[in-house]
Design a protein around this motif. Structure first.
Motif, PDB file in Angstrom:
ATOM      1  N   ARG A 144      11.584 -68.121   3.064  1.00  0.00           N
ATOM      2  CA  ARG A 144      12.946 -68.131   2.510  1.00  0.00           C
ATOM      3  C   ARG A 144      13.010 -67.233   1.263  1.00  0.00           C
ATOM      4  O   ARG A 144      12.180 -67.342   0.370  1.00  0.00           O
ATOM      5  CB  ARG A 144      13.325 -69.568   2.143  1.00  0.00           C
ATOM      6  CG  ARG A 144      14.624 -69.738   1.389  1.00  0.00           C
ATOM      7  CD  ARG A 144      15.825 -69.683   2.309  1.00  0.00           C
ATOM      8  NE  ARG A 144      17.065 -69.701   1.534  1.00  0.00           N
ATOM      9  CZ  ARG A 144      17.750 -70.812   1.242  1.00  0.00           C
ATOM     10  NH1 ARG A 144      17.318 -71.992   1.683  1.00  0.00           N
ATOM     11  NH2 ARG A 144      18.853 -70.750   0.523  1.00  0.00           N
ATOM     12  N   TYR A 145      14.017 -66.366   1.227  1.00  0.00           N
ATOM     13  CA  TYR A 145      14.268 -65.545   0.041  1.00  0.00           C
ATOM     14  C   TYR A 145      15.158 -66.293  -0.931  1.00  0.00           C
ATOM     15  O   TYR A 145      16.069 -67.020  -0.504  1.00  0.00           O
ATOM     16  CB  TYR A 145      14.996 -64.248   0.419  1.00  0.00           C
ATOM     17  CG  TYR A 145      14.126 -63.223   1.092  1.00  0.00           C
ATOM     18  CD1 TYR A 145      13.474 -62.239   0.357  1.00  0.00           C
ATOM     19  CD2 TYR A 145      13.967 -63.232   2.472  1.00  0.00           C
ATOM     20  CE1 TYR A 145      12.680 -61.294   0.986  1.00  0.00           C
ATOM     21  CE2 TYR A 145      13.172 -62.294   3.106  1.00  0.00           C
ATOM     22  CZ  TYR A 145      12.530 -61.333   2.357  1.00  0.00           C
ATOM     23  OH  TYR A 145      11.740 -60.400   2.976  1.00  0.00           O
ATOM     24  N   ASN A 146      14.946 -66.032  -2.210  1.00  0.00           N
ATOM     25  CA  ASN A 146      15.868 -66.571  -3.212  1.00  0.00           C
ATOM     26  C   ASN A 146      17.073 -65.627  -3.283  1.00  0.00           C
ATOM     27  O   ASN A 146      17.221 -64.841  -4.211  1.00  0.00           O
ATOM     28  CB  ASN A 146      15.172 -66.670  -4.574  1.00  0.00           C
ATOM     29  CG  ASN A 146      16.087 -67.253  -5.632  1.00  0.00           C
ATOM     30  OD1 ASN A 146      17.062 -67.939  -5.309  1.00  0.00           O
ATOM     31  ND2 ASN A 146      15.808 -66.965  -6.886  1.00  0.00           N
TER      32      ASN A 146
ATOM     33  N   SER B 108       6.659 -66.095   7.550  1.00  0.00           N
ATOM     34  CA  SER B 108       7.466 -65.298   8.477  1.00  0.00           C
ATOM     35  C   SER B 108       8.866 -65.910   8.514  1.00  0.00           C
ATOM     36  O   SER B 108       9.063 -67.038   8.036  1.00  0.00           O
ATOM     37  CB  SER B 108       6.836 -65.315   9.869  1.00  0.00           C
ATOM     38  OG  SER B 108       6.834 -66.635  10.370  1.00  0.00           O
ATOM     39  N   TYR B 109       9.835 -65.160   9.046  1.00  0.00           N
ATOM     40  CA  TYR B 109      11.186 -65.733   9.135  1.00  0.00           C
ATOM     41  C   TYR B 109      11.945 -65.111  10.295  1.00  0.00           C
ATOM     42  O   TYR B 109      11.655 -63.986  10.700  1.00  0.00           O
ATOM     43  CB  TYR B 109      11.954 -65.554   7.819  1.00  0.00           C
ATOM     44  CG  TYR B 109      12.151 -64.129   7.355  1.00  0.00           C
ATOM     45  CD1 TYR B 109      13.213 -63.348   7.823  1.00  0.00           C
ATOM     46  CD2 TYR B 109      11.284 -63.560   6.442  1.00  0.00           C
ATOM     47  CE1 TYR B 109      13.393 -62.049   7.376  1.00  0.00           C
ATOM     48  CE2 TYR B 109      11.446 -62.262   5.992  1.00  0.00           C
ATOM     49  CZ  TYR B 109      12.508 -61.512   6.466  1.00  0.00           C
ATOM     50  OH  TYR B 109      12.678 -60.220   6.031  1.00  0.00           O
ATOM     51  N   PRO B 110      12.899 -65.866  10.857  1.00  0.00           N
ATOM     52  CA  PRO B 110      13.644 -65.334  11.993  1.00  0.00           C
ATOM     53  C   PRO B 110      14.613 -64.237  11.539  1.00  0.00           C
ATOM     54  O   PRO B 110      15.302 -64.386  10.535  1.00  0.00           O
ATOM     55  CB  PRO B 110      14.413 -66.546  12.521  1.00  0.00           C
ATOM     56  CG  PRO B 110      14.450 -67.522  11.392  1.00  0.00           C
ATOM     57  CD  PRO B 110      13.293 -67.228  10.494  1.00  0.00           C
TER      58      PRO B 110
ATOM     59  N   GLU C  75      10.884 -62.604  15.126  1.00  0.00           N
ATOM     60  CA  GLU C  75      10.365 -63.271  13.930  1.00  0.00           C
ATOM     61  C   GLU C  75       9.656 -62.214  13.097  1.00  0.00           C
ATOM     62  O   GLU C  75       8.724 -61.567  13.572  1.00  0.00           O
ATOM     63  CB  GLU C  75       9.388 -64.376  14.356  1.00  0.00           C
ATOM     64  CG  GLU C  75       8.771 -65.175  13.226  1.00  0.00           C
ATOM     65  CD  GLU C  75       9.612 -66.374  12.762  1.00  0.00           C
ATOM     66  OE1 GLU C  75      10.681 -66.615  13.366  1.00  0.00           O
ATOM     67  OE2 GLU C  75       9.196 -67.024  11.792  1.00  0.00           O
ATOM     68  N   ARG C  76      10.146 -62.003  11.903  1.00  0.00           N
ATOM     69  CA  ARG C  76       9.515 -60.985  11.052  1.00  0.00           C
ATOM     70  C   ARG C  76       8.150 -61.473  10.567  1.00  0.00           C
ATOM     71  O   ARG C  76       8.009 -62.592  10.107  1.00  0.00           O
ATOM     72  CB  ARG C  76      10.408 -60.655   9.853  1.00  0.00           C
ATOM     73  CG  ARG C  76      11.717 -60.000  10.253  1.00  0.00           C
ATOM     74  CD  ARG C  76      11.943 -58.655   9.595  1.00  0.00           C
ATOM     75  NE  ARG C  76      10.843 -57.728   9.740  1.00  0.00           N
ATOM     76  CZ  ARG C  76      10.463 -56.863   8.822  1.00  0.00           C
ATOM     77  NH1 ARG C  76      11.076 -56.818   7.667  1.00  0.00           N
ATOM     78  NH2 ARG C  76       9.469 -56.029   9.054  1.00  0.00           N
ATOM     79  N   PRO C  77       7.130 -60.606  10.642  1.00  0.00           N
ATOM     80  CA  PRO C  77       5.806 -61.007  10.158  1.00  0.00           C
ATOM     81  C   PRO C  77       5.815 -61.100   8.634  1.00  0.00           C
ATOM     82  O   PRO C  77       6.715 -60.556   7.976  1.00  0.00           O
ATOM     83  CB  PRO C  77       4.911 -59.854  10.626  1.00  0.00           C
ATOM     84  CG  PRO C  77       5.824 -58.674  10.728  1.00  0.00           C
ATOM     85  CD  PRO C  77       7.175 -59.212  11.090  1.00  0.00           C
ATOM     86  N   PRO C  78       4.825 -61.770   8.055  1.00  0.00           N
ATOM     87  CA  PRO C  78       4.729 -61.770   6.597  1.00  0.00           C
ATOM     88  C   PRO C  78       4.717 -60.334   6.065  1.00  0.00           C
ATOM     89  O   PRO C  78       4.014 -59.470   6.611  1.00  0.00           O
ATOM     90  CB  PRO C  78       3.367 -62.439   6.336  1.00  0.00           C
ATOM     91  CG  PRO C  78       3.125 -63.277   7.542  1.00  0.00           C
ATOM     92  CD  PRO C  78       3.738 -62.526   8.691  1.00  0.00           C
ATOM     93  N   HIS C  79       5.522 -60.084   5.044  1.00  0.00           N
ATOM     94  CA  HIS C  79       5.579 -58.728   4.473  1.00  0.00           C
ATOM     95  C   HIS C  79       6.098 -58.823   3.043  1.00  0.00           C
ATOM     96  O   HIS C  79       6.718 -59.813   2.658  1.00  0.00           O
ATOM     97  CB  HIS C  79       6.488 -57.813   5.303  1.00  0.00           C
ATOM     98  CG  HIS C  79       7.901 -58.285   5.360  1.00  0.00           C
ATOM     99  ND1 HIS C  79       8.323 -59.239   6.261  1.00  0.00           N
ATOM    100  CD2 HIS C  79       9.000 -57.985   4.611  1.00  0.00           C
ATOM    101  CE1 HIS C  79       9.601 -59.490   6.059  1.00  0.00           C
ATOM    102  NE2 HIS C  79      10.045 -58.752   5.053  1.00  0.00           N
ATOM    103  N   ILE C  80       5.853 -57.757   2.302  1.00  0.00           N
ATOM    104  CA  ILE C  80       6.339 -57.668   0.921  1.00  0.00           C
ATOM    105  C   ILE C  80       7.117 -56.372   0.776  1.00  0.00           C
ATOM    106  O   ILE C  80       6.657 -55.303   1.197  1.00  0.00           O
ATOM    107  CB  ILE C  80       5.155 -57.723  -0.075  1.00  0.00           C
ATOM    108  CG1 ILE C  80       4.495 -59.111   0.021  1.00  0.00           C
ATOM    109  CG2 ILE C  80       5.620 -57.422  -1.502  1.00  0.00           C
ATOM    110  CD1 ILE C  80       3.366 -59.355  -0.949  1.00  0.00           C
ATOM    111  N   HIS C  81       8.313 -56.474   0.225  1.00  0.00           N
ATOM    112  CA  HIS C  81       9.142 -55.292  -0.016  1.00  0.00           C
ATOM    113  C   HIS C  81       8.703 -54.625  -1.319  1.00  0.00           C
ATOM    114  O   HIS C  81       8.455 -55.313  -2.309  1.00  0.00           O
ATOM    115  CB  HIS C  81      10.616 -55.686  -0.137  1.00  0.00           C
ATOM    116  CG  HIS C  81      11.179 -56.268   1.120  1.00  0.00           C
ATOM    117  ND1 HIS C  81      11.886 -55.524   2.032  1.00  0.00           N
ATOM    118  CD2 HIS C  81      11.131 -57.527   1.617  1.00  0.00           C
ATOM    119  CE1 HIS C  81      12.257 -56.305   3.038  1.00  0.00           C
ATOM    120  NE2 HIS C  81      11.812 -57.518   2.809  1.00  0.00           N
ATOM    121  N   PHE C  82       8.636 -53.305  -1.296  1.00  0.00           N
ATOM    122  CA  PHE C  82       8.259 -52.527  -2.484  1.00  0.00           C
ATOM    123  C   PHE C  82       9.349 -51.514  -2.807  1.00  0.00           C
ATOM    124  O   PHE C  82       9.947 -50.908  -1.900  1.00  0.00           O
ATOM    125  CB  PHE C  82       6.985 -51.701  -2.209  1.00  0.00           C
ATOM    126  CG  PHE C  82       5.694 -52.417  -2.487  1.00  0.00           C
ATOM    127  CD1 PHE C  82       5.205 -53.356  -1.597  1.00  0.00           C
ATOM    128  CD2 PHE C  82       4.941 -52.123  -3.620  1.00  0.00           C
ATOM    129  CE1 PHE C  82       3.999 -53.998  -1.832  1.00  0.00           C
ATOM    130  CE2 PHE C  82       3.729 -52.757  -3.863  1.00  0.00           C
ATOM    131  CZ  PHE C  82       3.255 -53.695  -2.977  1.00  0.00           C
TER     132      PHE C  82
HETATM  133 FE   LIG Z   1      11.979 -59.021   4.308  1.00  0.00          FE
END
Ligand SMILES: [Fe+2]
Length: 213
Positions: free
Chosen positions: A99-101, A138-140, A146-153
């Motif tokens: 979950r994103y804030n 991960s999230y739908p 389902e998006r895999p675990p990732h970090i935005h840069f």
């Molecule tokens: Fe994302």
């Protein structure tokens, strides 16, 4: 105070880890620019005071983020292989439950009041940076995605093209079915997947190459 000292000690040992990693990769390291990727709909819009390197703890609050604590270390280079110091290196990510804030995140997974979610640091000597965070869940992203675990840069420095990208984790089965990652050539995928820095899989290294403007 003790905690702070311990953190500095841990950070120190990881930084020496990076130095030996960098030595080992030497002149053969990739110089290809890190691929651009969409920022996605969850770029942080809620102001927050604490955006330091440690996303597992919010200043002034007791408690720590849920999930598996990981370190992300890395370096910023230009495409000639020179390190880029004083670049702004910004990350944002979902919490351990995906979950994103962000007010527009439709995922019903719970928020984590102790997870910082967003951080901005400056690359230091030899372009190095580090974050302490938790493994994102991960999230739908659609009915069958389902998006895999990732970090935005987001990486910025005057005189360079702003880089917005996503970093993935090695060995994640969802990488194989992710529509964003899988639309790319294998060589590009490699540039977007972090290396494991320690066998315990709690420390990752990500090399970023930005383009001169
Ligand atoms: Fe994302």
């Amino acid at each position: 105070m003790v905690n702070q000292k311990r953190r500095s000690f841990i950070a120190g040992s990881f930084l020496s880890g990076i130095a030996s990693w960098a030595q080992a990769s030497g002149g053969t390291a990739e110089r290809q620019e890190t691929p651009q990727e969409i920022a996605g709909p969850f770029y942080p819009i809620t102001p927050q005071k604490d955006k330091d390197f440690d996303l597992t703890h919010i200043a002034g609050r007791d408690g720590t983020a849920r999930g598996a604590v990981i370190w992300i270390t890395g370096e910023v280079f230009d495409s000639t292989g020179d390190p880029v110091e004083d670049a702004s290196v910004e990350i944002w990510q979902a919490n351990a439950e995906g979950r994103y804030n962000h007010p527009n995140d439709p995922n019903p997974a719970p928020l984590d009041q102790h997870f910082q979610g967003w951080a901005i640091v400056t690359s230091g000597s030899k372009g190095a940076f580090r974050f302490r965070t938790v493994m994102p869940g991960s999230y739908p992203a659609g009915l069958d995605w389902e998006r895999p675990p990732h970090i935005h840069f987001k990486v910025m420095k005057r005189g360079f093209v702003e880089l917005v990208t996503q970093m993935y984790f090695p060995g994640q089965p969802l990488n194989e079915t992710d529509r964003l990652l899988q639309r790319r050539e294998l060589a590009e995928q490699k540039l977007m997947i972090a290396d494991v820095l320690r066998e315990e899989h709690d420390s990752f290294h990500h090399r970023i190459v930005i383009e001169r403007a």
